[in-house]
Scaffold this active site. Structure first.
Site, PDB file in Angstrom:
ATOM      1  N   ASP A  60     -10.727  -8.668   7.764  1.00 33.20           N
ATOM      2  CA  ASP A  60     -12.133  -8.554   7.350  1.00 33.20           C
ATOM      3  C   ASP A  60     -12.806  -9.925   7.402  1.00 33.20           C
ATOM      4  O   ASP A  60     -13.958 -10.057   7.834  1.00 33.20           O
ATOM      5  CB  ASP A  60     -12.245  -7.988   5.926  1.00 33.20           C
ATOM      6  CG  ASP A  60     -12.371  -6.466   5.943  1.00 33.20           C
ATOM      7  OD1 ASP A  60     -12.045  -5.864   6.992  1.00 33.20           O
ATOM      8  OD2 ASP A  60     -12.787  -5.874   4.928  1.00 33.20           O
ATOM      9  N   TYR A 103       0.826  -1.214   0.000  1.00 34.50           N
ATOM     10  CA  TYR A 103       0.000   0.000   0.000  1.00 34.50           C
ATOM     11  C   TYR A 103       0.857   1.260   0.000  1.00 34.50           C
ATOM     12  O   TYR A 103       0.381   2.343  -0.340  1.00 34.50           O
ATOM     13  CB  TYR A 103      -0.951   0.027   1.203  1.00 34.50           C
ATOM     14  CG  TYR A 103      -2.007  -1.062   1.199  1.00 34.50           C
ATOM     15  CD1 TYR A 103      -2.200  -1.871   0.088  1.00 34.50           C
ATOM     16  CD2 TYR A 103      -2.819  -1.283   2.301  1.00 34.50           C
ATOM     17  CE1 TYR A 103      -3.148  -2.871   0.086  1.00 34.50           C
ATOM     18  CE2 TYR A 103      -3.783  -2.282   2.303  1.00 34.50           C
ATOM     19  CZ  TYR A 103      -3.936  -3.077   1.194  1.00 34.50           C
ATOM     20  OH  TYR A 103      -4.884  -4.068   1.184  1.00 34.50           O
ATOM     21  N   LYS A 135       3.735 -15.393   2.604  1.00 38.56           N
ATOM     22  CA  LYS A 135       3.626 -16.162   1.352  1.00 38.56           C
ATOM     23  C   LYS A 135       5.049 -16.482   0.900  1.00 38.56           C
ATOM     24  O   LYS A 135       5.503 -16.092  -0.183  1.00 38.56           O
ATOM     25  CB  LYS A 135       2.856 -15.296   0.320  1.00 38.56           C
ATOM     26  CG  LYS A 135       2.482 -15.990  -0.969  1.00 38.56           C
ATOM     27  CD  LYS A 135       1.388 -17.028  -0.829  1.00 38.56           C
ATOM     28  CE  LYS A 135       1.139 -17.716  -2.165  1.00 38.56           C
ATOM     29  NZ  LYS A 135       0.394 -18.976  -2.007  1.00 38.56           N
ATOM     30  N   ASP A 158      -5.053  -6.819   6.034  1.00 37.43           N
ATOM     31  CA  ASP A 158      -6.266  -6.113   5.615  1.00 37.43           C
ATOM     32  C   ASP A 158      -7.351  -7.133   5.253  1.00 37.43           C
ATOM     33  O   ASP A 158      -8.498  -7.071   5.719  1.00 37.43           O
ATOM     34  CB  ASP A 158      -5.912  -5.232   4.401  1.00 37.43           C
ATOM     35  CG  ASP A 158      -7.026  -4.267   4.041  1.00 37.43           C
ATOM     36  OD1 ASP A 158      -8.025  -4.216   4.770  1.00 37.43           O
ATOM     37  OD2 ASP A 158      -6.895  -3.574   3.011  1.00 37.43           O
ATOM     38  N   ASP A 172      -2.737 -18.140   2.126  1.00 34.43           N
ATOM     39  CA  ASP A 172      -3.903 -18.806   1.531  1.00 34.43           C
ATOM     40  C   ASP A 172      -4.437 -19.886   2.479  1.00 34.43           C
ATOM     41  O   ASP A 172      -5.650 -20.047   2.654  1.00 34.43           O
ATOM     42  CB  ASP A 172      -3.603 -19.378   0.132  1.00 34.43           C
ATOM     43  CG  ASP A 172      -2.194 -19.925  -0.011  1.00 34.43           C
ATOM     44  OD1 ASP A 172      -1.405 -19.818   0.953  1.00 34.43           O
ATOM     45  OD2 ASP A 172      -1.863 -20.468  -1.084  1.00 34.43           O
TER      46      ASP A 172
END
Ligand code: NAD
Length: 361
Positions: free
Chosen positions: A251, A142, A191, A247, A223
Site C-alpha cells: 500500500d 492472517y 523482522k 500488505d 521497518d
C-alpha cells in the site's frame, strides 16, 4: 483461444470498474479472435445480502472451474457490524486459500505521465520507480489462530504468526524467479531481529540463493524497508516478504506512484489459474458516481492475459492504450491536477477512451 473467466463484481465501485475491464476484454477478443466467456460469481457484501455467506461453496466452485478470476473489490460500511467470520473480506481470504494462490505480485511503477502525482519530491521520483512486491498470501498472521479471551479481569487478544519452511520456500522461489526475469536483484524483507518466523524466513531465503547465483540477494528489516521505499525507491527491483508486511508495504509503494486506482495485481499458485484484482478496496465514498478510476482493474485484466493465458501481445495492446490515453491528458479525479492540458473524465468515459485506443500490432 477460448477462455472462461469468473467475474466477481463485488461491492462499492466494484461493479463500475469491472464493467469497463470486461468491455476492454471484449474489444481484445474481437481484435485478436478470442472467445472470452464470463461466469458471474457473488462474493463479499452482495453475497452476504443474497446468500447469507460472503463466499458460498458453489461460488468458490465456479472460480475453481474457471481459467482465471477477475475481481473488482468487496466490503463496505454496510457490513461493518457482521460477525468476524462472516465479513466480506473473509470471502476474499477464503477465495485466495481455496484457489491456493500463495503469491501476490504487485508492481509499483510510476507512469511517466503521472510523475507529478507522486507525493515524493521530483529529485526522488526522477531516479525512477519500478519494482515488484512479491507477497506471501495464504499464510502468516492472517491465517493463524485468532482469539480474544478474558484473563485477569480484562480482554486479551492473540493472533498467531506461523510459517513452515515449505511455505517460505515456495514464495521464495517466486521471488527469485521474478528477479531472474527482471533486474536480478531480490530484497528479502523480514523482522529477524525480533521474530522467530522471520529468522526462519531469512535462513530459507539464503539457502535458496545458492540455486540462483545470478540473483543478488539482500536482507532488509521491515521497518527500514518502509523508510527506504520513500527515501530511495529506485534501489528496489523485486521485494519478497510475508503476508502482513507485504500488505502494508505494498500500500505504501502504491501511494508513491501517484494513485491507488492505477495499480493492478496478480495472485498465483501452482497452476495457471490466477486471481486478478486492483489493489484498492471498494471505495464506498465514491461508489455509484461514475468517478472511480477503472485503470487498476483494466491493467489487472491485462496481467491475466499475460500471466494466465500467455497472451503477451494482447496485454501489451491494453497497456499501450492506457499509456496513449494518459499521453492525451485524460484523467479520472484521483489522478487529475490543475496542470495544463488535462481533461477530467469519469469511469465509463475512461473505459471508452482506452477501448478506442486499443490497436493490434
Ligand atoms: P479503498 O481502497 O476502498 O479507498 C481508499 C481511498 O482511495 C478512498 O478515498 C477511495 O475513494 C480511493 N480510491 C480507491 N480506489 C479508487 C479508484 N479506483 N478510483 C479513485 N479513487 C479510489 O480503502 P478503504 O476505504 O480503506 O476500504 C473501503 C472498503 O474496501 C472496506 O470495506 C475495506 O475492507 C474494503 N477493501 C477491500 C479490498 C478488496 O476487495 N481487495 C481491499 C482493501 C479494502
Amino acid at each position: 483461444m477460448q477462455k472462461n473467466i469468473a467475474v466477481i463484481r463485488g461491492d462499492g465501485i466494484g461493479p463500475e470498474i469491472v464493467e469497463q475491464a470486461l468491455k476492454v476484454l471484449d474489444k481484445i477478443a474481437e481484435l485478436f479472435c478470442h472467445n472470452f466467456e464470463y461466469t458471474d460469481v457473488d462474493m463479499g457484501g452482495c453475497a452476504i445480502d443474497k446468500w447469507g455467506d460472503p463466499l458460498p461453496e458453489e461460488m468458490l466452485a465456479k472460480c475453481l472451474a474457471s481459467d482465471s478470476v477477475l475481481l473488482g473489490a468487496v466490503g463496505g460500511p454496510k457490513w461493518n457490524d457482521v460477525p468476524g467470520n462472516m465479513r466480506p473480506e473473509k470471502g476474499l481470504l477464503r477465495l485466495r486459500a481455496g484457489m491456493g494462490v500463495y503469491s501476490n505480485n504487485r508492481p509499483a511503477k510510476i507512469w511517466r505521465q503521472l510523475s507529478s502525482a507522486s507525493p515524493l519530491k521530483a529529485s526522488i521520483v526522477n531516479k525512477g520507480i519500478d519494482f515488484i512486491i512479491v507477497r506471501e498470501l495464504i499464510g502468516g498472521i492472517y491465517f493463524g489462530t485468532h482469539k480474544t479471551e478474558f484473563a485477569d479481569g480484562q480482554k486479551v487478544a492473540v493472533d498467531e504468526l506461523k510459517y513452515s519452511e515449505a511455505e517460505i520456500e515456495r514464495i521464495g522461489r517466486i521471488g527469485f524467479e521474478t528477479a531472474m526475469k527482471r533486474g536480478k536483484k531480490l530484497c528479502s524483507v523480514e523482522k529477524s531481529n525480533v521474530l522467530d518466523s522471520s529468522r526462519l524466513w531469512k535462513s530459507v531465503m539464503h539457502r535458496l540463493a545458492d540455486e540462483y547465483p545470478e540473483v543478488e540477494l539482500s536482507d532488509m528489516l521491515v521497518d527500514n524497508c518502509a523508510m527506504q521505499i520513500v527515501k530511495d525507491p529506485s534501489q528496489f527491483d523485486v521485494v519478497v516478504t510475508e503476508n502482513m508486511f507485504g500488505d502494508i508495504l505494498s500500500d505504501e509503494a502504491s501511494m508513491i506512484t501517484g494513485s491507488i486506482g492505477m495499480i493492478p495485481s496478480s495472485s498465483l499458485g501452482a497452476t495457471k489459474c490466477g486471481l486478478y484484482e486492483p489493489i484498492h478496496g471498494s471505495a464506498p465514498d465514491i461508489a455509484g458516481k461514475d468517478i472511480a478510476n477503472p485503470i487498476g482493474t483494466i491493467l489487472s485484466a491485462a496481467m491475466m492475459l499475460r500471466f494466465s493465458f500467455d497472451m503477451e501481445n494482447e496485454a501489451d495492446a491494453i497497456e499501450d492504450a492506457v499509456s496513449r490515453v494518459l499521453d492525451a491528458g485524460y484523467r479520472t479525479g484521483d489522478i487529475f491536477s490543475s496542470e495544463e492540458g488535462l481533461t477530467l473524465v469519469g469511469c465509463s468515459e475512461m473505459g471508452r477512451l482506452i477501448i478506442e485506443n486499443i490497436q493490434k500490432g
